[in-house]
Scaffold this motif. Structure first.
Motif, PDB file in Angstrom:
ATOM      1  N   ALA A  41       0.826  -1.195   0.000  1.00  0.00           N
ATOM      2  CA  ALA A  41       0.000   0.000   0.000  1.00  0.00           C
ATOM      3  C   ALA A  41       0.865   1.252   0.000  1.00  0.00           C
ATOM      4  CB  ALA A  41      -0.934  -0.002   1.209  1.00  0.00           C
ATOM      5  N   GLU A  57      -0.383   2.339  -3.378  1.00  0.00           N
ATOM      6  CA  GLU A  57      -1.673   2.897  -2.941  1.00  0.00           C
ATOM      7  C   GLU A  57      -2.832   1.928  -3.153  1.00  0.00           C
ATOM      8  OE1 GLU A  57      -1.996   6.049  -1.533  1.00  0.00           O
ATOM      9  OE2 GLU A  57       0.183   6.223  -1.548  1.00  0.00           O
ATOM     10  N   GLN A  58      -3.904   2.411  -3.782  1.00  0.00           N
ATOM     11  CA  GLN A  58      -5.081   1.550  -3.920  1.00  0.00           C
ATOM     12  C   GLN A  58      -4.873   0.428  -4.941  1.00  0.00           C
ATOM     13  OE1 GLN A  58      -4.736   4.536  -5.082  1.00  0.00           O
ATOM     14  NE2 GLN A  58      -6.136   5.082  -6.737  1.00  0.00           N
ATOM     15  N   ALA A 115      -2.489  -1.678  -4.714  1.00  0.00           N
ATOM     16  CA  ALA A 115      -1.620  -2.659  -4.064  1.00  0.00           C
ATOM     17  C   ALA A 115      -1.939  -4.084  -4.503  1.00  0.00           C
ATOM     18  CB  ALA A 115      -1.753  -2.539  -2.550  1.00  0.00           C
ATOM     19  N   ILE A 152     -10.881   0.896  -3.771  1.00  0.00           N
ATOM     20  CA  ILE A 152      -9.804   0.481  -4.672  1.00  0.00           C
ATOM     21  C   ILE A 152      -9.830   1.285  -5.964  1.00  0.00           C
ATOM     22  CG2 ILE A 152      -9.688  -1.848  -3.739  1.00  0.00           C
ATOM     23  CD1 ILE A 152     -11.073  -2.732  -6.407  1.00  0.00           C
ATOM     24  N   THR A 202      -4.375  -8.950   0.619  1.00  0.00           N
ATOM     25  CA  THR A 202      -4.031  -7.589   0.193  1.00  0.00           C
ATOM     26  C   THR A 202      -5.271  -6.882  -0.342  1.00  0.00           C
ATOM     27  OG1 THR A 202      -1.923  -8.495  -0.488  1.00  0.00           O
ATOM     28  CG2 THR A 202      -2.403  -6.261  -1.173  1.00  0.00           C
ATOM     29  N   ILE A 218      -6.985  -3.508   1.314  1.00  0.00           N
ATOM     30  CA  ILE A 218      -7.145  -2.251   0.580  1.00  0.00           C
ATOM     31  C   ILE A 218      -8.617  -1.879   0.496  1.00  0.00           C
ATOM     32  CG2 ILE A 218      -6.830  -1.097  -1.649  1.00  0.00           C
ATOM     33  CD1 ILE A 218      -4.242  -1.557  -0.193  1.00  0.00           C
ATOM     34  N   PRO A 257      -6.300   2.312   1.320  1.00  0.00           N
ATOM     35  CA  PRO A 257      -4.853   2.322   1.145  1.00  0.00           C
ATOM     36  C   PRO A 257      -4.129   3.104   2.233  1.00  0.00           C
ATOM     37  CG  PRO A 257      -5.960   3.588  -0.575  1.00  0.00           C
ATOM     38  CD  PRO A 257      -7.015   2.874   0.175  1.00  0.00           C
ATOM     39  N   SER A 315      -4.076   1.122   5.516  1.00  0.00           N
ATOM     40  CA  SER A 315      -3.230  -0.063   5.329  1.00  0.00           C
ATOM     41  C   SER A 315      -1.765   0.314   5.381  1.00  0.00           C
ATOM     42  CB  SER A 315      -3.505  -0.719   3.975  1.00  0.00           C
ATOM     43  OG  SER A 315      -4.826  -1.132   3.884  1.00  0.00           O
ATOM     44  N   GLU A 316      -1.452   1.455   4.824  1.00  0.00           N
ATOM     45  CA  GLU A 316      -0.058   1.856   4.760  1.00  0.00           C
ATOM     46  C   GLU A 316       0.469   2.222   6.145  1.00  0.00           C
ATOM     47  OE1 GLU A 316       0.570   5.158   2.147  1.00  0.00           O
ATOM     48  OE2 GLU A 316       2.563   5.516   2.978  1.00  0.00           O
TER      49      GLU A 316
END
Lengths: 365, 522
Positions: free
Chosen positions: A33, A37-38, A40, A172, A234, A238, A243, A246-247
């Motif tokens: 992520a 980003e989205q 991922a 996403i 994953t 997301i 994202p 998640s990051e």
């Protein structure tokens, strides 16, 4: 006696799968992520596909030297001194791998589950069962994987099914907005964590698999299944956490399990879900450790690696405490150093062995 | 223990006493020696009689009172020996010893099973197993006739492994009765029986039974080898043999199963296993044994397949409750309260408010109390049972809760755990599970679910490393054999159980060839 140990195709597949999932399932959504980003999940798929190149390379190597382990044919190709030097690189890689995974385990427990318990108690306990597994040998590890596989599958299916209602598809979107480069970067980190460390299986494949012809296929299927599980996780993190969250979260899949809520009755079951990571992490650490011990034993010319298990376990616990001084260092190491390191040891080294081996083989003819 | 030590310290002397000394020619000398060796024990009956028309031939009849069938002795020996009719006549005329013995055997003894004896060791062996020994004056040879007939318990219902539907007979303490019960179920010439005597002092008969052609010969060979290796003064129960021949010494799990049911023994024989019967106990051993065997009963095969499958699944659920039930309770109430719905959490917290102990101590107290009660229930003289059950209900029950020592929910957890452990059909397995429970409880109290998972992984590792006579203990789960799952957790209908376990016997694996019963075509 050592050479009579054989594991079946099914056991090998399950082991590869467990190993691929390993810690990947816990940490990769976060680093993916961060990069993609989205997208991922797309990066995960790309990484998954790239992973087959690595697996293909390992299968080629095994075709070239059937009935031999990585250490044995490195020595055969490069001679005693240079060969052992290369082998040492590989063995050290395994050791570092094992200790980082053990650290993840302990770190996860202290930061997320039982914050007041010292990390040493988790790593020592976990190292205990790893030593036990190593002493009992490859065959027992393989059988254990076979027994735990359905449990893992049940836990995974349940968690996935229970999470489906939480998916918000707009998280996403937009798809492939940020371009190809971040996706490739994410894919590389996926390959570095999930596929490249599969090199440790060159210590058992194909020499210790009872049907070497089908073992290549098993290797691919194991990697395919393992990758699939990671991609699903994953995608879920997301699409449910988004994202950004998640990051920033170190263990997004754990945060993900917290989201489960069915009729206000089945809720906050994250610790049960953590049970499946304990299993996969166990196998990942065990196999890093196995290849380290086996490799060391072969470099030193020992017949049996089992007596080394206990001292190794003690060193592993200590090293796991110092391998990452702190979490910031860990994140930095994982994103900047680990991938090139894995590429060097697990891609370039085998490539060189393959190249030199092929040339030498042709010269002999 | 003390008695056992005494025995072994004397066994050295014993060995010297019973040497393979040949019999003397003189009858008086033989009798003197026998009396001396056996310490003139009262139950050894020695009758010296003179036979022949003029009573010139001296004969001694020896038997052990209580072991030999007196009626048989009177009817077949005494009468025919004492009768002064024509039958005896030639005996005096025959001068040659061998011929005299032969004629004695041939004409006098109407017992089918008899053998020659030339030395004291075999004489004692026969005499003390219930045979009747006949010694003839002037000859260093005797005859032992099989007259065994002692008081023994008759065949009764199984106590430890009862079923609702199925044969209601159990093995007894007599080896011969037990082998006959198996023979009655399997009338095949390939059912072979090997008997050996084990135990320097007790000389216990141990029989190994298997079906030739189905059994894996390597396993039979291994059983023979391990039985021959045994050097012990006495075998009083099959448990002795079990401990002496098992694969892994340091394991809480039994790698040899036992049964008191002839139908189970027969079924195991048909699957290609080896049955070891020990004289003096109704429990026979079955090797090789798999982990799964402890969760199957004979009745699984007598009831309809779907019911059996359901019952087996319930047994597996019980296994998990018995093993990790209290541990889960400890882990959740101590570390993972978020798992519980809020309402339940509040009511649990309210219950635990008055309890001064941490959940682990609470659980430990209750579990230990229960184990004490259970043990008392087994060992106690039967009439006191009532009293203990009343006290027991008070201790693990309302009174304990009202006294504020334990919480009501803990009582429930301990009770369900206790009941679950009795569902596991193999008694020896249930004990192991109970032992392991305490270890897992400790880990759960320190590490929560993490501790439980670690304990379970360690347990699976250990189980996978076990073997029973070379067969992986966890098969057919690990190594996973697809074809054998028709009779593990699931029990498919009999027409589908067409092959024997592959790991146990490689040859002759087809049991039957049948298609599912079809409806009559209309």
């Amino acid at each position: 006696m050592m050479n009579t140990v054989k594991i079946s195709i099914r056991q090998f597949t399950v082991l590869v799968m467990f190993y691929t999932i390993g810690t990947t399932i816990l940490i990769i959504p976060s680093s993916l992520a961060a990069d993609a980003e989205q997208n991922a999940w797309i990066a995960a798929i790309v990484g998954w596909l790239l992973g087959f190149i690595a697996v293909g390379l390992y299968i080629l190597l095994s075709r070239l030297f059937p009935n031999m382990t990585l250490i044995e044919y490195t020595e055969k190709v490069f001679g005693k001194w240079l060969g052992n030097l290369f082998s040492l690189l590989f063995v050290i890689f395994s050791f570092i791998g094992a200790s980082t995974v053990l650290f993840y385990m302990g770190n996860f427990m202290t930061t997320q589950v039982l914050p007041e318990t010292p990390i040493e108690s988790f790593t020592i306990l976990f190292a205990g069962i790893i030593i036990m597994g190593l002493r009992l040998g490859l065959e027992v590890l393989a059988r254990t994987a076979e027994i735990l596989f359905p449990w893992f599958l049940i836990l995974f299916m349940v968690s996935t099914l229970l999470l489906i209602p939480e998916i918000e598809i707009q998280k996403i979107q937009p798809i492939v907005e940020i371009g190809i480069k971040p996706i490739i970067k994410g894919a590389l980190s996926f390959v570095g964590t999930a596929s490249l460390p599969l090199i440790v299986f060159l210590m058992v494949f194909p020499a210790f698999v009872n049907n070497p012809k089908k073992a290549g296929k098993a290797f691919i299927i194991g990697n395919l299944l393992g990758g699939l599980f990671v991609i699903i996780i994953t995608f879920l993190s997301i699409s449910i956490l988004g994202p950004d969250f998640s990051e920033r979260n170190m263990y997004p899949s754990y945060a993900l399990a917290k989201k489960i809520n069915i009729g206000n009755f089945i809720q906050r079951v994250e610790i049960l879900m953590a049970g499946m990571w304990f299993m996969t992490i166990f196998f990942k650490t065990s196999f890093y450790s196995y290849s380290f011990l086996k490799g060391l034993a072969q470099i030193c010319g020992l017949k049996d690696h089992r007596p080394l298990a206990l001292p190794y376990g003690i060193i592993l616990v200590v090293y796991s405490l110092v391998v990452y001084p702190n979490v910031v260092y860990m994140m930095d190491f994982d994103s900047k150093i680990w991938v090139p390191y894995a590429l060097t040891t697990c891609l370039f080294l085998p490539l060189i062995i393959l190249g030199v081996g092929t040339i030498r083989g042709k010269m002999k003819k | 223990m003390k008695i056992k030590k005494n025995f072994s310290s004397q066994s050295g002397q014993h060995q010297i006493m019973v040497q393979t000394e040949p019999l003397y020619e003189s009858l008086d000398e033989n009798i003197r020696k026998i009396k001396e060796d056996l310490g003139s024990s009262d139950d050894i009956i020695i009758r010296e009689i003179r036979i022949g028309r003029e009573g010139s031939v001296k004969v001694a009849v020896l038997y052990t009172d209580g072991l030999a069938d007196k009626q048989v002795i009177t009817e077949f020996f005494m009468e025919s020996l004492m009768k002064k009719d024509t039958l005896i006549e030639p005996i005096e005329q025959l001068s040659d010893g061998d011929k005299r013995l032969e004629s004695l055997k041939g004409m006098v003894l109407q017992i089918g099973d008899n053998k020659d004896i030339t030395d004291f060791a075999s004489l004692y062996n026969s005499l003390l197993s219930g045979d009747t020994v006949i010694l003839l004056d002037g000859y260093s040879q005797g005859i032992a006739a099989s007259t065994q007939g002692w008081q023994s318990r008759s065949i009764s219902e199984p106590v430890a492994q009862s079923v609702v539907r199925g044969p209601q007979e159990a093995f007894t303490e007599t080896l011969r009765t037990n082998t006959s019960m198996i023979r009655r179920k399997i009338k095949d010439p390939n059912l072979w029986l090997e008997t050996k005597q084990i135990g320097r002092v007790t000389k216990t008969n141990v029989a190994v039974m298997y079906i030739k052609g189905i059994v894996n010969d390597k396993i039979v060979e291994e059983v023979r080898k391990r039985l021959d290796r045994i050097d012990i003064d006495g075998i009083l129960e099959s448990g002795y043999i079990e401990e002496l021949i098992q694969d892994e010494v340091y394991s809480p799990f039994p790698t040899i199963n036992n049964t008191e049911r002839p139908d189970v023994a027969a079924a195991e024989l048909l699957e290609g296993r080896v049955v070891i019967l020990v004289d003096g106990t109704p429990f026979v051993l079955i090797v090789p044994t798999l982990f799964i065997s402890f969760f199957q009963t004979a009745e699984d095969y007598y009831q309809r397949a779907d019911i059996s499958t359901l019952l087996r699944i319930i047994r597996f659920i019980s296994l998990f409750i018995a093993m990790i039930g209290p541990a889960l309770y400890i882990a959740i109430t101590t570390f993972h309260q978020e798992l519980l719905p809020t309402q339940l959490l509040i009511s649990l917290a309210a219950q635990r408010e008055g309890v001064p102990f941490p959940a682990f101590i609470e659980a430990l107290m209750m579990e230990v109390t229960f184990e004490i009660l259970r043990e008392a229930g087994i060992r106690m003289p039967r009439p006191i049972g009532q009293a203990v059950s009343i006290v027991g209900t008070l201790v693990i029950g309302q009174a304990a809760v009202e006294a504020g020592i334990v919480s009501a929910s803990m009582v429930i957890v301990v009770s369900i755990t206790a009941i679950s452990s009795f569902v596991i059909t193999g008694y020896s397995m249930a004990i192991s599970i109970r032992m392991i429970r305490f270890v897992i409880m400790g880990l759960a109290a320190s590490f929560g679910i993490f501790g439980i998972v670690v304990a379970l992984i360690a347990l699976v590792l250990h189980l996978c490393s076990l073997r029973s006579f070379g067969i992986p203990y966890m098969s057919p789960f690990a190594p996973f054999v697809v074809g054998e799952h028709k009779d593990t957790i699931f029990r498919l209908p009999h027409w589908a159980l067409s092959s024997r376990p592959r790991l146990i016997n490689q040859k002759n694996s087809i049991r039957k060839q049948m298609s599912p019963p079809s409806k009559p075509k209309s």
